[in-house]
Structure formats: C-alpha cells, structure tokens
Design an enzyme around this catalytic site. Structure first.
Site, PDB file in Angstrom:
ATOM      1  N   ASP A 222       0.910  -1.084  -0.036  1.00  0.00           N
ATOM      2  CA  ASP A 222       0.018   0.068  -0.073  1.00  0.00           C
ATOM      3  C   ASP A 222       1.014   1.162   0.263  1.00  0.00           C
ATOM      4  O   ASP A 222       1.449   1.647   0.922  1.00  0.00           O
ATOM      5  CB  ASP A 222      -0.881   0.217   1.505  1.00  0.00           C
ATOM      6  CG  ASP A 222      -2.161   0.630   1.097  1.00  0.00           C
ATOM      7  OD1 ASP A 222      -3.290   0.282   1.678  1.00  0.00           O
ATOM      8  OD2 ASP A 222      -2.162   1.892   0.724  1.00  0.00           O
TER       9      ASP A 222
ATOM     10  N   ASP B 252      -2.543   4.874  -2.621  1.00  0.00           N
ATOM     11  CA  ASP B 252      -3.355   5.451  -1.582  1.00  0.00           C
ATOM     12  C   ASP B 252      -3.993   6.871  -2.070  1.00  0.00           C
ATOM     13  O   ASP B 252      -3.016   7.730  -2.577  1.00  0.00           O
ATOM     14  CB  ASP B 252      -2.896   5.423  -0.150  1.00  0.00           C
ATOM     15  CG  ASP B 252      -3.863   6.310   0.754  1.00  0.00           C
ATOM     16  OD1 ASP B 252      -4.808   5.487   1.006  1.00  0.00           O
ATOM     17  OD2 ASP B 252      -3.427   7.255   1.253  1.00  0.00           O
TER      18      ASP B 252
ATOM     19  N   GLU C  51      -6.515   3.792  -5.359  1.00  0.00           N
ATOM     20  CA  GLU C  51      -7.654   4.119  -4.642  1.00  0.00           C
ATOM     21  C   GLU C  51      -7.770   5.531  -5.175  1.00  0.00           C
ATOM     22  O   GLU C  51      -7.100   6.604  -4.733  1.00  0.00           O
ATOM     23  CB  GLU C  51      -7.383   3.868  -3.174  1.00  0.00           C
ATOM     24  CG  GLU C  51      -8.508   4.039  -2.239  1.00  0.00           C
ATOM     25  CD  GLU C  51      -8.332   4.971  -1.196  1.00  0.00           C
ATOM     26  OE1 GLU C  51      -7.204   5.724  -1.029  1.00  0.00           O
ATOM     27  OE2 GLU C  51      -9.473   5.037  -0.168  1.00  0.00           O
TER      28      GLU C  51
ATOM     29  N   HIS D  75     -10.776  -1.782   4.960  1.00  0.00           N
ATOM     30  CA  HIS D  75     -10.411  -1.460   6.137  1.00  0.00           C
ATOM     31  C   HIS D  75     -11.009   0.133   6.441  1.00  0.00           C
ATOM     32  O   HIS D  75     -10.764   0.608   7.600  1.00  0.00           O
ATOM     33  CB  HIS D  75      -8.762  -0.987   6.319  1.00  0.00           C
ATOM     34  CG  HIS D  75      -8.214  -0.250   5.310  1.00  0.00           C
ATOM     35  ND1 HIS D  75      -8.101  -0.265   4.088  1.00  0.00           N
ATOM     36  CD2 HIS D  75      -7.731   0.954   5.663  1.00  0.00           C
ATOM     37  CE1 HIS D  75      -7.686   0.765   3.434  1.00  0.00           C
ATOM     38  NE2 HIS D  75      -7.221   1.573   4.522  1.00  0.00           N
ATOM     39  N   ASP D  76     -11.481   0.648   5.462  1.00  0.00           N
ATOM     40  CA  ASP D  76     -12.091   2.015   5.771  1.00  0.00           C
ATOM     41  C   ASP D  76     -13.778   2.047   5.842  1.00  0.00           C
ATOM     42  O   ASP D  76     -14.337   3.090   5.950  1.00  0.00           O
ATOM     43  CB  ASP D  76     -11.654   2.803   4.386  1.00  0.00           C
ATOM     44  CG  ASP D  76     -10.558   3.335   4.358  1.00  0.00           C
ATOM     45  OD1 ASP D  76      -9.778   3.666   3.400  1.00  0.00           O
ATOM     46  OD2 ASP D  76      -9.728   3.299   5.452  1.00  0.00           O
TER      47      ASP D  76
END
Ligand code: TEU
Length: 647
Positions: free
Chosen positions: A184, A290, A351, A422-423
């Site tokens: 990531d 990200d 993302e 995870h968000d």
C-alpha cells in the site's frame, strides 16, 4: 477575461468524462435518474443559463467549477473498443486479491498487534483459500496517527510489525507458493515526522520547503488569521495546520500529522519513483496507491465552491480530486518506476475516492500507461446515502450498479470488485443489521456477496474476514474506537453540542473501526489472534464464524468462497471471460452469463437479492447446477445462489 463557461452547453458537460461522473455523482447523492439531465430541454441549456437557473438551489459558481474542470481535461468519453480476446492478459486480470490489514490479522509475539511473522504463519491458509495476490495495508515505519497511512520512512518496516528481513521472507513465502504481493503506497502525503517534513519546517525556504504545500500567514493571537483557503480535512476541521517554528501553514487533507506532498515539485516525483523502484527490486509485484487521484492540486490552491463543499461534505475537493496534471504525474511514475527491462510491468491499482466510471476508464486505459485498475466507491453506499447513515443496504442496488458499470466498461477496461475494506463497515452488516445474529441469514448473505464479487466480470479484492462472514462489532463506547477519523468526528460532534452518547451513536454506523477488529481464527480468547491484549477491541463471540469452525463446515461461507475461487481457477470464462446480463426486468434476481472463448464452457449465475424465496427467472439458458446455496432447480431461497454450467 471571457468566462470559461461561455458557449458550453450541458450536453458538453455530460459528454466529458469528468463532467459526466461529477453529474452522475450529484444525481447519485440526490437519488435522481440521469434522465434529469439527458432530456433535450436540459441538455441544450447553456451551462451559464443552467448555472443562473440553479443558483437559488445550489448556489453560485457551480457552473464555473464545471467549466474549469472541463477546460483542464480535454478528453472526451471514449467508446468501449476492442474485444475480450484482444484485451491484453496480465497476471492481475484473472487474479483473486486478498487485502490483509496487518495490524489485525495475526500477532506472533503477543504484543497485541498483528505483524509480518504472523502473516508468514498464515500464508498456507491464504494459499488454501485460493488467493493469487496479497495486498498489505501499510507496513512502513510510521507513528500510526492513521494506522500506517502516515509514513515516516518508506524504506523501513514499522517496528511493531517486524523487520525488512521479515518482509523479504514474506515476499519469498508468497512467491514460493505461486502467490504475488503488493504493498500500500501512501504518497499523497507523508507523516509530519518524515525527515523531509522536518527539514522543510526547519528551513521553509530551503530545498525541502517545496516538498510540501507551505504558505506564509499567521493564525493571529486572537485566531483572526485565516488559513490560506477554505479547504476542509477528511478528518474534521480545516485542511491547514499552523507550524509555528516555520511560521507557515501546512496543507493536510487528512490528519494534521499527514502532510500533503507537493507533486508539482519534480524532486518529489523523483523521490516517489525511486521508492517504487526500491521496492520493485525487493520483489514487490505492485502497489495499491492511496488516494492517488488527489496528488495534483489546482494551481494557487483556490477556495472551494461553497455549494459543492456543502453537497460533498468537504470544501475544496473540486480543486484536487482530479487535478490538472494527474495524468502527467501518473504516466511519469508508471514509466519511471515500473519499467523493468523496457516492458511496463508491475501493478498500479489506484484508490481513487470520488472518481466515477468514466474517469476510472481514463485513468486505467492501457494506452495511457497510468494506472491498471481503480477502486470505484459508489458501490459502498446506496444512492443518497453516506457512510455515516444508519440504514439497511438493499442488495437490489447492486444489480443496478454493476449492470451500469460493467455495461459501460469495454473489454479493455477492468473493474475492481469489492464490498469490504479497512475504511468501511462490513457490507454484510449494512445488509442485515441486527439480523446478522441469525447464522442462517448471515451465511446466506455472505455467500451471495462472495458469488457476486467472484463471478462478475472484474478483479475481486476480498478483505480479511469476508470469507468467514465477518460482521460489525458492538462497540460499547468511544474508548473502544481507535481510528483517528472516528475520534475526530466524535470530538467535532461534541464541540457542536451533542452529548457523548449522541455523538457516539452518530459515529458508530460509519466507523472504520468495524473493519479493523482482530481476525477470528478460532473460538476462545481473542480468537487466536494474539496471546496478549489486542490493540483493538474485538468482542464478537458468535459460534460458528471463526476460520477453524468454517473450514471444517462444508456449508460455511469459507467453503463456498473457496469453491467459487476454485471454479474461477478451473474455468477461464469465470476468471477472464465476457459477461451478458439476463432477466433485466427482474428486480429481485441478479442473473448473468459469463461467456468464454471458442470451445470454452459458459456459466449461468443467479442470485436472489432479497430475504424472500423467489422463483428462478423464466427463460434462463439450459444449464447444469454446479454450486448452490439455498436454491433448487425452480426456486431461490432468501439470498439463494445458483452457479450452473451452460449447455
Ligand atoms: O482513504 C481515502 C479516503 O478518502 C476514504 O476512502 C476514507 O474512507 C476516509 O475515511 C475518508 O473519508 C485512504 C486510506 O484507505 C485510509 O485508510 C486513510 O485514512 C486515507 O487514505 C489517508 O491516507
């Protein structure tokens, strides 16, 4: 200066990838149909006229904001071209990805925090499930203000997670099992403790001062000094932090400890390319990038439009969510960072919050050599809803969403298919709420979601726990929430006059903490995640929904997920074939055929999107059931699924 919107008609806006996605996003938030804007009356309106007419409703300046974005991006919506057979075949196009949130996956040393050795110990588990590529949420050295999304050193491993040698062993462990691994990469911003930022504030006019967005000014003794613009942070409050020792404002779109890098600076871009090359040389197969669509900010960092800020909930977003030099920066990084021996290799999955279908197609167009794939977040909430709303997600929306998305994508385009990360709270809980306590319903919905994700045309990204039907947690209070976003939002609500209980009740439905509870490996204390005290509360104790129990149970979500992945692996049509939607008029049944090449089997998939038994749609092609859940040859039970081989 002639106004930017002179002569532009609304149809021009809707013919533009950014314009179309932005309008579709607004319609989605308003829960309105595109017919609102595609009818000739509106389509032929001059943007300026529309802006004037709509001003009482949406405020001034929105039309100019659109015109500005169109002027910065000359592209037009490209037609879907090519064919499935022509589309290039890279390893990731038929891969099943599995996101590991290392902090909550497996702790090996009893400190209550997941670590790399714990992941190494679970590689056989991931291989048995059928995972092709592991995505690790950040493991770089970080003060963990945002759980690793605030990087202090891009070439060092976070102490609590292990060492570079452990990571090398993990990379080799993946490759030895025929799996790949991506990291990531968080390069829209760094931690305030990164040496670059420390050098920048020590000498704002020195070489590192231009690595960030630093602006002169002062808050003033009485706080009268305003920040450089009205931009707001995604984690509450202004997007500017006053740095006294530098006598500068510093931009942070996220937490005040996450400082936005200035990508206009070629030195920054060169640093990032070097980081990418460094990790590629260590065997990393690619990156999840990200908020990579935020890296290009509009020159001058102008104020955000009031109306857009109110509508989107964040001021300034139109000045960076798809900035003027985004394509240039991505192409440069792609060619500087990923060109191994001349061929473009490695995976860049973006993302891209706020990016819609057409912008996603632009960013991942193979001809542009930018990103390979993007995450489109519009699937995570129903139209008109936001993450913080406490509501019941109707799975029938998935049929509308995916039919539109996959019909608009050409054979050369690819969709990342995901429901959890995870968000976000768990999709299973969004659908069932408290009914998730019913193990039968929980299992049925878990299997239905797995079927949609693994059998549609696209690249599936499972998030840890999905395969065992993981659900949200009954957090007892704020002291059990660890996420900076949750805690800042709670503080903001308290400052606005809400009681602790009211503020907690408003944060809980959308808290990212739900997804970050420890992985449930086995019944018993801390579910086998740690022998110590877990960093994050995980108080679920439901029977039958741990890995150990699910792997032993043929009718479990885990077994069904493994079988779906196995079918993909054995039949190319399911992994990389085309798609043809069926039963378009059925609201309750989502049905499609996966089409193969010459001589390849075709597959019929039928999913009941409701909690009621329904008859299978009429006129389905003749097919032999291969995998089923709560279904028989005429009926589909609540959330029932049928996967059948045609012919
Ligand atoms: O999230 C980016 C982001 O904008 C959202 O997807 C996220 O849900 C956030 O809550 C804003 O509302 C990425 C990471 O996935 C997230 O974990 C980080 O906190 C964020 O960037 C900053 O690095």
């Amino acid at each position: 200066m002639a106004r930017r919107d002179a002569g532009i008609r609304f149809r021009d806006v809707y013919a533009h990838p950014v314009g179309r996605d932005a309008v579709d996003k607004i319609l989605l938030q308003l829960g309105r149909s595109p017919r609102w804007v595609t009818n000739p009356l509106v389509a032929n309106l001059r943007l300026r006229t529309l802006g004037t007419l709509a001003a009482p409703l949406i405020g001034p300046g929105v039309a100019d904001a659109f015109a500005h974005i169109l002027a910065e991006h000359p592209e037009r919506i490209g037609q879907a071209t090519g064919s499935d057979e022509q589309a290039k075949r890279s390893w990731w196009e038929s891969a099943v990805f599995y996101q590991v949130y290392p902090r909550s996956f497996q702790d090996s040393d009893g400190d209550g925090i997941g670590d790399l050795r714990g992941i190494i110990d679970r590689l056989d588990y991931l291989h048995d499930l059928g995972v092709d590529c592991v995505w690790l949420s950040p493991i770089f050295d970080s003060p963990n203000e945002d759980m690793g999304y605030d990087v202090r050193d891009y070439r060092a491993v976070m102490t609590e997670m292990g060492t570079l040698a452990d990571l090398d062993e993990l990379i080799a462990g993946c490759h030895d099992r025929g799996m790949r691994i991506i990291l990531d990469l968080v390069v829209n911003h760094t931690s305030a403790q990164h040496e670059w930022f420390q050098a920048a504030i020590a000498d704002p006019d020195g070489p590192y001062g231009d690595y960030y967005h630093l602006r002169p000014g002062a808050p003033g003794e009485d706080g009268s000094g305003a920040p450089p613009n009205n931009w707001t942070s995604f984690f509450s409050g202004s997007a500017w932090r006053w740095i006294p020792e530098a006598e500068r404002w510093a931009l942070h779109l996220f937490a005040p400890e996450q400082m936005d890098l200035n990508w206009e600076n070629p030195a920054v871009r060169a640093e990032v390319a070097d980081i990418v090359r460094w990790w590629r040389a260590r065997g990393i197969d690619g990156f999840r990038m990200d908020v990579i669509n935020y890296i290009s900010k509009r020159a001058g960092l102008p104020d955000g439009n009031e109306a857009i800020g109110r509508l989107m909930g964040f001021f300034g977003i139109e000045n960076y969510f798809f900035g003027p030099r985004l394509h240039e920066y991505l192409h440069e990084l792609r060619t500087a960072g990923f060109t191994g021996g001349g061929a473009l290799d490695g995976l860049m999955v973006g993302e891209t919050p706020g990016v819609g279908i057409e912008m996603g197609r632009l960013l991942s167009d193979p001809e542009r050599a930018e990103l390979d794939l993007v995450f489109n977040f519009d699937v995570l909430e129903m139209p008109g809803r936001i993450r913080w709303d406490d509501y019941s997600y109707d799975l029938r929306y998935l049929k509308t969403y995916y039919t539109q998305l996959l019909t608009r994508l050409g054979p050369g385009d690819h969709a990342a298919l995901f429901f959890d990360n995870h968000d976000n709270p768990r999709m299973l809980s969004k659908v069932l709420g408290a009914r998730a306590d019913d193990p039968r319903l929980r299992t049925a919905v878990g299997k239905a979601l797995a079927t949609i994700q693994l059998m549609l045309r696209g690249v599936p990204f499972l998030f840890q726990g999905q395969e065992i039907g993981a659900i949200d947690q009954d957090f007892a209070g704020l002291d059990e929430l660890r996420d900076v976003e949750s805690r800042n939002r709670h503080a903001e609500l308290r400052a606005a006059g809400h009681s602790d209980a009211e503020a907690f009740a408003q944060v809980l439905p959308g808290a990212r903490d739900h997804a970050r509870t420890p992985m449930r490996w086995e019944p018993g204390t801390h579910s086998g995640f740690t022998t110590g005290a877990p960093w994050q509360a995980g108080n679920e104790n439901s029977i039958g929904f741990t890995v150990a129990e699910q792997m032993d149970e043929p009718d479990s979500v885990w077994s069904f997920t493994r079988d779906l992945i196995r079918l993909r692996r054995e039949h190319r049509a399911l992994a990389a074939g085309g798609i043809r939607f069926l039963a378009p008029r059925s609201r309750d049944c989502f049905a499609w055929v996966r089409t193969g090449g010459e001589g390849e089997d075709e597959w019929l998939i039928e999913v009941n999107l409701t909690d009621r038994q329904i008859s299978r749609p009429r006129g389905m092609p003749k097919a032999e059931p291969v995998l089923a859940s709560a279904a028989d040859d005429s009926m589909l039970g609540p959330y029932g699924v049928l996967v059948s081989r045609c012919g």
